[in-house]
Design a protein around this motif. Structure first.
Motif, short mmCIF file in Angstrom:
data_model
loop_
_atom_site.label_atom_id
_atom_site.label_comp_id
_atom_site.label_asym_id
_atom_site.label_seq_id
_atom_site.Cartn_x
_atom_site.Cartn_y
_atom_site.Cartn_z
N LEU A 18 0.90 -1.17 0.06
CA LEU A 18 -0.15 0.03 0.12
C LEU A 18 0.87 1.07 -0.05
O LEU A 18 2.04 1.28 0.71
CB LEU A 18 -0.75 0.19 1.25
N ARG A 19 0.39 2.36 -0.64
CA ARG A 19 1.15 3.62 -0.49
C ARG A 19 0.04 4.60 0.21
O ARG A 19 -0.82 4.98 -0.41
CB ARG A 19 1.49 3.95 -1.83
N LEU A 20 0.52 5.18 1.36
CA LEU A 20 -0.05 6.07 2.08
C LEU A 20 0.31 7.30 1.50
O LEU A 20 1.38 7.58 1.37
CB LEU A 20 0.16 5.97 3.72
N SER A 21 -0.83 8.53 1.58
CA SER A 21 -0.33 9.72 1.10
C SER A 21 -0.90 10.59 2.03
O SER A 21 -2.05 10.49 2.57
CB SER A 21 -0.66 10.00 -0.27
N SER A 71 8.86 9.14 2.06
CA SER A 71 9.51 10.33 0.94
C SER A 71 8.60 11.69 0.98
O SER A 71 7.07 11.48 1.45
CB SER A 71 9.53 9.80 -0.29
N ARG A 72 8.86 12.64 0.55
CA ARG A 72 7.94 13.86 0.47
C ARG A 72 8.22 14.59 -0.81
O ARG A 72 9.38 14.45 -1.54
CB ARG A 72 8.49 14.76 1.56
N ASP A 73 7.24 15.41 -1.18
CA ASP A 73 7.40 16.18 -2.50
C ASP A 73 7.02 17.58 -1.82
O ASP A 73 5.80 17.82 -1.92
CB ASP A 73 6.35 15.89 -3.64
N ASN A 77 3.19 19.45 -1.94
CA ASN A 77 2.77 19.40 -0.35
C ASN A 77 2.30 18.05 0.18
O ASN A 77 1.43 17.87 0.77
CB ASN A 77 1.49 20.43 -0.09
N THR A 78 3.03 16.96 -0.08
CA THR A 78 2.59 15.73 0.12
C THR A 78 3.75 14.76 0.79
O THR A 78 5.08 15.23 0.60
CB THR A 78 2.30 14.82 -1.07
N VAL A 79 3.55 13.91 1.71
CA VAL A 79 4.49 13.29 2.19
C VAL A 79 3.64 11.75 1.94
O VAL A 79 2.65 11.50 2.30
CB VAL A 79 4.85 13.39 3.72
N ASP A 80 4.89 10.83 1.71
CA ASP A 80 4.06 9.38 1.43
C ASP A 80 4.93 8.32 2.20
O ASP A 80 6.05 8.72 2.66
CB ASP A 80 4.42 9.05 -0.11
N LEU A 81 4.08 7.22 2.60
CA LEU A 81 4.75 6.07 3.13
C LEU A 81 4.44 4.69 2.24
O LEU A 81 3.38 4.47 1.90
CB LEU A 81 3.98 5.88 4.54
#
Length: 124
Positions: A18-21, A71-73, A77-81
């Protein structure tokens, strides 16, 4: 003020991904350190991963090392797991958090803003 909204949770079989955002409001997102925490039923909230405002410093809890990546962009304005090789013990509500410090690690008291959480359920 920063508002955080998590997405990407769901039900997945063991071994899946899964990818959380986490989407953040506010023009100063790039100045905030970010973290992911989780809370399983009947357990205390625990640290999962953190990333500095620049993205240069990252930390991750040993139990998910090699499987999860933060990670972040800052432009978005996002950070993902990214969560791979999921296990039933990863089942929890996952929370995104923001800290006004350059970097915050495992201490949830250092985080100033929290999202509402997203449920991740891993079936065996």
């Amino acid at each position: 003020q920063v508002q955080l909204v998590e997405s990407g949770g769901g039900l997945v079989q063991a071994g899946g991904s899964l990818r959380l955002s986490c989407a953040a409001s506010g023009r100063t997102f790039s100045s905030y350190a970010m973290g992911w925490f989780r809370q399983a039923p009947g357990k205390e909230r625990e640290f999962v991963a953190a990333i500095s405002w620049s993205g240069r410093i990252r930390s991750i809890v040993n139990s998910v090392k090699g499987r999860f990546t933060i990670s972040r962009d800052n432009a978005k304005n996002t950070v993902d797991l990214q969560m791979n090789s999921l296990k039933p013990e990863d089942t929890a509500v996952y929370y995104c958090a923001a800290s006004a410090r350059d970097y915050s690690g495992t201490d949830d008291h250092e985080y100033d803003y929290w999202g509402q959480g997203t449920q991740v359920t891993v079936s065996s």
